[in-house]
Scaffold this motif. Structure first.
Motif, PDB file in Angstrom:
ATOM      1  N   GLN A   1     -11.132  10.166  11.793  1.00 13.06           N
ATOM      2  CA  GLN A   1     -11.598  10.445  10.444  1.00 13.06           C
ATOM      3  C   GLN A   1     -10.453  10.287   9.457  1.00 13.06           C
ATOM      4  O   GLN A   1      -9.323  10.715   9.726  1.00 13.06           O
ATOM      5  CB  GLN A   1     -12.144  11.881  10.366  1.00 13.06           C
ATOM      6  N   VAL A   2     -10.725   9.660   8.342  1.00 11.52           N
ATOM      7  CA  VAL A   2      -9.728   9.462   7.294  1.00 11.52           C
ATOM      8  C   VAL A   2     -10.297   9.964   5.984  1.00 11.52           C
ATOM      9  O   VAL A   2     -11.433   9.642   5.632  1.00 11.52           O
ATOM     10  CB  VAL A   2      -9.340   7.975   7.155  1.00 11.52           C
ATOM     11  N   GLN A   3      -9.532  10.762   5.285  1.00 10.30           N
ATOM     12  CA  GLN A   3      -9.929  11.204   3.959  1.00 10.30           C
ATOM     13  C   GLN A   3      -9.047  10.529   2.919  1.00 10.30           C
ATOM     14  O   GLN A   3      -7.825  10.444   3.100  1.00 10.30           O
ATOM     15  CB  GLN A   3      -9.825  12.723   3.845  1.00 10.30           C
ATOM     16  N   LEU A   4      -9.672  10.056   1.851  1.00 11.99           N
ATOM     17  CA  LEU A   4      -8.963   9.293   0.838  1.00 11.99           C
ATOM     18  C   LEU A   4      -9.121   9.964  -0.514  1.00 11.99           C
ATOM     19  O   LEU A   4     -10.239  10.345  -0.902  1.00 11.99           O
ATOM     20  CB  LEU A   4      -9.523   7.865   0.774  1.00 11.99           C
ATOM     21  N   VAL A   5      -8.017  10.082  -1.227  1.00 13.86           N
ATOM     22  CA  VAL A   5      -8.044  10.704  -2.549  1.00 13.86           C
ATOM     23  C   VAL A   5      -7.316   9.799  -3.535  1.00 13.86           C
ATOM     24  O   VAL A   5      -6.115   9.549  -3.389  1.00 13.86           O
ATOM     25  CB  VAL A   5      -7.383  12.098  -2.543  1.00 13.86           C
ATOM     26  N   GLU A   6      -8.067   9.327  -4.527  1.00 12.35           N
ATOM     27  CA  GLU A   6      -7.485   8.448  -5.535  1.00 12.35           C
ATOM     28  C   GLU A   6      -6.936   9.246  -6.712  1.00 12.35           C
ATOM     29  O   GLU A   6      -7.410  10.347  -7.008  1.00 12.35           O
ATOM     30  CB  GLU A   6      -8.534   7.465  -6.077  1.00 12.35           C
ATOM     31  N   SER A   7      -5.969   8.656  -7.396  1.00 13.78           N
ATOM     32  CA  SER A   7      -5.421   9.254  -8.608  1.00 13.78           C
ATOM     33  C   SER A   7      -4.859   8.145  -9.484  1.00 13.78           C
ATOM     34  O   SER A   7      -4.708   7.002  -9.029  1.00 13.78           O
ATOM     35  CB  SER A   7      -4.321  10.267  -8.273  1.00 13.78           C
ATOM     36  N   GLY A   8      -4.571   8.491 -10.729  1.00 15.74           N
ATOM     37  CA  GLY A   8      -3.912   7.546 -11.621  1.00 15.74           C
ATOM     38  C   GLY A   8      -4.801   6.882 -12.635  1.00 15.74           C
ATOM     39  O   GLY A   8      -4.325   6.129 -13.486  1.00 15.74           O
ATOM     40  N   GLY A   9      -6.090   7.125 -12.554  1.00 15.90           N
ATOM     41  CA  GLY A   9      -6.988   6.526 -13.533  1.00 15.90           C
ATOM     42  C   GLY A   9      -6.825   7.166 -14.902  1.00 15.90           C
ATOM     43  O   GLY A   9      -6.127   8.154 -15.068  1.00 15.90           O
ATOM     44  N   GLY A  10      -7.459   6.572 -15.885  1.00 19.10           N
ATOM     45  CA  GLY A  10      -7.385   7.113 -17.233  1.00 19.10           C
ATOM     46  C   GLY A  10      -7.733   6.072 -18.268  1.00 19.10           C
ATOM     47  O   GLY A  10      -8.321   5.036 -17.960  1.00 19.10           O
ATOM     48  N   LEU A  11      -7.323   6.354 -19.492  1.00 19.33           N
ATOM     49  CA  LEU A  11      -7.572   5.465 -20.616  1.00 19.33           C
ATOM     50  C   LEU A  11      -6.317   4.634 -20.881  1.00 19.33           C
ATOM     51  O   LEU A  11      -5.208   5.173 -20.960  1.00 19.33           O
ATOM     52  CB  LEU A  11      -7.915   6.282 -21.850  1.00 19.33           C
ATOM     53  N   VAL A  12      -6.505   3.337 -20.998  1.00 21.05           N
ATOM     54  CA  VAL A  12      -5.370   2.437 -21.249  1.00 21.05           C
ATOM     55  C   VAL A  12      -5.815   1.381 -22.249  1.00 21.05           C
ATOM     56  O   VAL A  12      -6.973   0.965 -22.248  1.00 21.05           O
ATOM     57  CB  VAL A  12      -4.872   1.801 -19.925  1.00 21.05           C
ATOM     58  N   GLN A  13      -4.900   0.966 -23.085  1.00 20.66           N
ATOM     59  CA  GLN A  13      -5.212  -0.082 -24.058  1.00 20.66           C
ATOM     60  C   GLN A  13      -5.211  -1.445 -23.412  1.00 20.66           C
ATOM     61  O   GLN A  13      -4.463  -1.687 -22.449  1.00 20.66           O
ATOM     62  CB  GLN A  13      -4.199  -0.063 -25.192  1.00 20.66           C
ATOM     63  N   ALA A  14      -6.016  -2.317 -23.927  1.00 19.49           N
ATOM     64  CA  ALA A  14      -6.030  -3.691 -23.448  1.00 19.49           C
ATOM     65  C   ALA A  14      -4.624  -4.270 -23.536  1.00 19.49           C
ATOM     66  O   ALA A  14      -3.921  -4.077 -24.537  1.00 19.49           O
ATOM     67  CB  ALA A  14      -7.002  -4.525 -24.263  1.00 19.49           C
ATOM     68  N   GLY A  15      -4.241  -4.949 -22.470  1.00 22.70           N
ATOM     69  CA  GLY A  15      -2.900  -5.505 -22.401  1.00 22.70           C
ATOM     70  C   GLY A  15      -1.892  -4.588 -21.749  1.00 22.70           C
ATOM     71  O   GLY A  15      -0.772  -5.006 -21.440  1.00 22.70           O
ATOM     72  N   GLY A  16      -2.277  -3.352 -21.539  1.00 18.55           N
ATOM     73  CA  GLY A  16      -1.384  -2.372 -20.934  1.00 18.55           C
ATOM     74  C   GLY A  16      -1.435  -2.392 -19.420  1.00 18.55           C
ATOM     75  O   GLY A  16      -2.042  -3.275 -18.802  1.00 18.55           O
ATOM     76  N   SER A  17      -0.781  -1.406 -18.828  1.00 23.07           N
ATOM     77  CA  SER A  17      -0.682  -1.311 -17.370  1.00 23.07           C
ATOM     78  C   SER A  17      -1.073   0.072 -16.889  1.00 23.07           C
ATOM     79  O   SER A  17      -0.962   1.059 -17.635  1.00 23.07           O
ATOM     80  CB  SER A  17       0.757  -1.616 -16.926  1.00 23.07           C
ATOM     81  N   LEU A  18      -1.484   0.109 -15.641  1.00 30.44           N
ATOM     82  CA  LEU A  18      -1.875   1.368 -15.021  1.00 30.44           C
ATOM     83  C   LEU A  18      -1.636   1.223 -13.522  1.00 30.44           C
ATOM     84  O   LEU A  18      -1.825   0.132 -12.964  1.00 30.44           O
ATOM     85  CB  LEU A  18      -3.355   1.651 -15.284  1.00 30.44           C
ATOM     86  N   ARG A  19      -1.216   2.312 -12.894  1.00 31.31           N
ATOM     87  CA  ARG A  19      -1.041   2.293 -11.437  1.00 31.31           C
ATOM     88  C   ARG A  19      -1.964   3.321 -10.820  1.00 31.31           C
ATOM     89  O   ARG A  19      -1.885   4.511 -11.136  1.00 31.31           O
ATOM     90  CB  ARG A  19       0.404   2.593 -11.036  1.00 31.31           C
ATOM     91  N   LEU A  20      -2.798   2.854  -9.927  1.00 30.80           N
ATOM     92  CA  LEU A  20      -3.665   3.735  -9.153  1.00 30.80           C
ATOM     93  C   LEU A  20      -3.028   3.998  -7.801  1.00 30.80           C
ATOM     94  O   LEU A  20      -2.399   3.109  -7.219  1.00 30.80           O
ATOM     95  CB  LEU A  20      -5.036   3.100  -8.957  1.00 30.80           C
ATOM     96  N   SER A  21      -3.225   5.214  -7.316  1.00 25.98           N
ATOM     97  CA  SER A  21      -2.720   5.565  -5.998  1.00 25.98           C
ATOM     98  C   SER A  21      -3.831   6.163  -5.161  1.00 25.98           C
ATOM     99  O   SER A  21      -4.767   6.761  -5.686  1.00 25.98           O
ATOM    100  CB  SER A  21      -1.573   6.576  -6.121  1.00 25.98           C
ATOM    101  N   CYS A  22      -3.685   5.998  -3.868  1.00 25.91           N
ATOM    102  CA  CYS A  22      -4.661   6.549  -2.928  1.00 25.91           C
ATOM    103  C   CYS A  22      -3.884   7.183  -1.785  1.00 25.91           C
ATOM    104  O   CYS A  22      -3.101   6.501  -1.115  1.00 25.91           O
ATOM    105  CB  CYS A  22      -5.569   5.440  -2.420  1.00 25.91           C
TER     106      CYS A  22
END
Length: 122
Positions: A1-22
């Motif tokens: 069994q594997v449990q996965l938890v994502e983080s790092g989402g949010g609001l970002v402006q077009a052209g910007g960057s974002l990093r998601l983690s799991c």
């Protein structure tokens, strides 16, 4: 069994960057193919990027190739998605998934996280 938890989402402006983690639980993380999927309202879920369990081979959807980068840290049981130069079309809920190869050699995913919302503003 594997449990996965994502983080790092949010609001970002077009052209910007974002990093998601799991973050994944379980001692066998290294054995799994890891993927990032997304689903926008009214649209089907689509594979954004995936990374193999051992070789680190990566594959990307055409719409994100050259902008997004998937990576994994097997020592920390994490997989990340670096999103650069985002556009309004990247707005969606992003899901982390763990899986393996089917008997015919295609990817199949067994475990899913709850997702993290990414919203790109103009």
């Amino acid at each position: 069994q594997v449990q996965l938890v994502e983080s790092g989402g949010g609001l970002v402006q077009a052209g910007g960057s974002l990093r998601l983690s799991c973050a994944a639980s379980g001692r066998t993380f290294i054995n799994y193919i890891m993927g990032w999927f997304r689903q926008a309202p009214g649209k089907e879920r689509e594979l954004v990027a995936r990374i193999s369990s051992s070789t680190g081979d990566t594959r990307y959807a055409g719409s994100v190739k050259g902008r997004f980068t998937i990576s994994r840290d097997n020592a920390k049981n994490t997989v990340s998605l670096l999103m650069n130069n985002v556009t309004r079309d990247d707005t969606a809920r992003y899901y982390c998934a763990a899986g393996g190869l089917s008997t015919i050699g295609s990817d199949e995913y067994y475990y899913w996280g709850q997702g993290t919302q990414v919203t790109v503003s103009p």
